[in-house]
Design a protein around this motif. Structure first.
Motif, short mmCIF file in Angstrom:
data_model
loop_
_atom_site.label_atom_id
_atom_site.label_comp_id
_atom_site.label_asym_id
_atom_site.label_seq_id
_atom_site.Cartn_x
_atom_site.Cartn_y
_atom_site.Cartn_z
N GLY A 1 -1.72 13.86 16.61
CA GLY A 1 -1.81 15.03 17.47
C GLY A 1 -2.52 14.77 18.79
O GLY A 1 -2.34 15.50 19.77
N LEU B 1 5.61 5.38 20.06
CA LEU B 1 4.83 6.44 19.43
C LEU B 1 4.68 6.19 17.93
O LEU B 1 5.67 6.04 17.23
CB LEU B 1 5.55 7.77 19.66
CG LEU B 1 4.73 9.05 19.52
CD1 LEU B 1 3.62 9.13 20.56
CD2 LEU B 1 5.64 10.27 19.63
N ASN C 1 1.49 4.65 24.44
CA ASN C 1 2.65 4.56 23.55
C ASN C 1 3.88 4.01 24.26
O ASN C 1 4.99 4.09 23.73
CB ASN C 1 2.95 5.93 22.95
CG ASN C 1 1.83 6.38 22.03
OD1 ASN C 1 1.43 5.63 21.14
ND2 ASN C 1 1.30 7.56 22.25
N SER D 1 -1.63 8.15 28.89
CA SER D 1 -0.19 8.35 29.13
C SER D 1 0.61 7.06 28.93
O SER D 1 1.83 7.10 28.80
CB SER D 1 0.05 8.91 30.54
OG SER D 1 -0.17 7.91 31.50
N LYS E 1 1.59 20.51 32.55
CA LYS E 1 2.91 20.61 31.89
C LYS E 1 3.76 21.72 32.50
O LYS E 1 4.98 21.66 32.42
CB LYS E 1 2.72 20.85 30.40
CG LYS E 1 2.21 19.60 29.67
CD LYS E 1 2.27 19.72 28.17
CE LYS E 1 1.75 18.44 27.53
NZ LYS E 1 1.34 18.64 26.14
N SER F 1 -2.31 22.72 28.62
CA SER F 1 -1.86 24.05 28.17
C SER F 1 -2.66 25.13 28.89
O SER F 1 -3.76 24.87 29.42
CB SER F 1 -2.03 24.22 26.66
OG SER F 1 -3.40 24.42 26.34
N PHE G 1 -1.83 12.56 20.81
CA PHE G 1 -0.83 12.13 21.80
C PHE G 1 0.13 13.25 22.19
O PHE G 1 0.99 13.07 23.04
CB PHE G 1 -0.10 10.88 21.29
CG PHE G 1 -1.07 9.77 20.99
CD1 PHE G 1 -1.66 9.06 22.03
CD2 PHE G 1 -1.46 9.48 19.69
CE1 PHE G 1 -2.60 8.07 21.78
CE2 PHE G 1 -2.39 8.49 19.42
CZ PHE G 1 -2.97 7.79 20.46
N SER G 2 -0.01 14.41 21.52
CA SER G 2 0.77 15.57 21.96
C SER G 2 -0.16 16.70 22.38
O SER G 2 0.28 17.82 22.63
CB SER G 2 1.73 16.02 20.85
OG SER G 2 1.03 16.11 19.63
N GLY G 3 -1.46 16.38 22.47
CA GLY G 3 -2.40 17.37 22.99
C GLY G 3 -2.71 18.50 22.02
O GLY G 3 -3.09 19.59 22.43
N GLU G 4 -2.60 18.23 20.72
CA GLU G 4 -2.87 19.31 19.77
C GLU G 4 -4.35 19.64 19.69
O GLU G 4 -4.70 20.75 19.28
CB GLU G 4 -2.33 18.95 18.41
CG GLU G 4 -1.02 19.68 18.23
CD GLU G 4 -0.04 19.06 17.32
OE1 GLU G 4 -0.36 18.95 16.15
OE2 GLU G 4 1.04 18.70 17.83
#
Ligand code: NDP
Length: 333
Positions: free
Chosen positions: A316, A13, A248, A245, A196, A176, A318-321
């Motif tokens: 962000g 990452l 990283n 997915s 998730k 989300s 890669f964290s779905g922000e």
């Protein structure tokens, strides 16, 4: 002016430490060039691949050199006969507040036809990716079932709506509850699953797809895709758009063997790169523009403000922000 270079290559990452901010003089355009003030800078998942020194379909970024990508900006000085001061343009430019560019590598965009930001999203590279991946490879038909992973992103959200235009039933997978409701309420998806919080994605998908899956537009790969494969119908198509997915993970990702499903159902999986369709970009952009006008297509953007926010916005992804297309606004229009 500020610019951002690649400080070092990441393993796994990436973080802030892989980017370096520098201050330089504003360059002067030479004959046949213009000086562009950046307004919207695009960050995209494929840039993660360019941070590594591996052979790919785009050149790797070089350590110590300015990072580049899609930028919309305004011409503030022109030494070109084709562009005037005040023109809005798009091009593949640096992560810089000001860039000079040869006239051959930029093109004008019209603020009156669409918001400037849309040229980096729904009417630009992500929109075209969705369009060609879905229409050329996915080929959804009336009444078929289409599953999209990464469904609330720049590409996924458009891909799902294109399948709806073709009369398919569309199920999205996203990270989300807000994204799930956006897909169902704003983008017209028939069903959406939060991967998730859902304990068993395969079962949730089986319930959402009682007739199986005819097209799987895959943006993410990995375990989410493993859950989709057993549901594929005979002659299903998989436009393999991305595999975020695994970006990283470092090295090759390993999962269950899927060949049996592929053979039994005679599935066609095809990887593609949007630039394969470069000679049809006008057609794609025109069609996307028409669907927008007709209200058949809606799009979302996440716009962070400030040049210093570029690395954060990229990370962000890669964290779905982000929801929809992630952009950074670095100057007023
Ligand atoms: P997105 O706008 O979809 O942003 C990335 C999204 O991916 C995040 O918001 C996040 O959403 C999701 N995500 C991040 N990490 C994971 C993970 N580990 N597992 C599952 N989902 C994850 O980006 P784009 O729409 O620009 O790109 C989508 C995909 O398409 C990428 O894989 C990209 O590389 C690929 N692509 C391919 C092109 C081609 O020519 N083949 C061209 C353009 C894009 P969530 O909250 O749902 O997790």
């Amino acid at each position: 002016q500020h610019q951002i270079t690649l400080a070092k290559r990441p393993e796994g990452l990436p973080g802030q430490e892989h980017f370096s901010f520098e201050k330089t003089d504003v360059p002067s355009p030479q004959k046949g060039e213009v000086l562009i003030q950046s307004i919207y800078i695009s960050v995209d998942p494929y840039m993660r691949g360019r941070m590594e020194d591996t052979k790919s379909y785009v050149e790797p970024f070089q350590v110590g050199r300015v990072i580049d990508g899609g930028v919309v900006g305004k011409v503030v000085e022109s030494e070109s006969d084709k562009f005037s001061k005040g023109d809005y343009v798009i091009g593949h430019l640096g992560w810089k507040e000001y860039s000079t560019a040869r006239e051959s590598i930029i093109r004008k965009v019209d603020k009156n036809l669409a918001p400037l930001s849309a040229y980096l999203g729904v009417l630009g590279m992500p929109g075209l990716t969705a369009y060609f991946g879905m229409t050329d490879i996915g080929q959804p038909e009336d009444g078929e079932t289409v599953v999209i992973s990464g469904a609330a992103g720049a590409v996924g959200m458009i891909a799902g709506q294109i399948a709806k235009v073709h009369g398919a039933k569309v199920i999205g997978i996203a990270g989300s509850d807000e994204k799930v409701s956006l897909l169902k309420e704003d983008a017209g998806f028939d069903e959406a699953i939060n991967y998730k919080t859902t304990s068993d994605i395969h079962t949730a998908l089986r319930e959402a797809c009682p007739n199986g899956v005819d097209v799987y537009f895959d943006n993410v790969g990995g375990e989410i895709s493993d859950a989709v494969y057993p549901l594929l119908n005979d002659f299903a198509r998989i436009p393999q758009c991305g595999a975020i997915s695994s970006y990283n993970k470092g090295g090759d990702d390993v999962g269950p063997r899927i060949q049996t499903y592929m053979i039994k159902a005679r599935v066609r999986l095809q990887g593609f790169i949007v630039s394969d369709y470069a000679d049809r970009f006008d057609e794609g952009a025109k069609q996307l523009g028409m669907w927008l006008q007709e209200g058949k297509l809606t799009y979302k953007e996440t716009i962070n403000e400030g040049f210093d926010k570029i690395p954060d916005a990229f990370l962000g992804l890669f964290s779905g922000e982000n929801t929809g297309k992630q952009l950074i606004k670095v100057a007023e229009e």
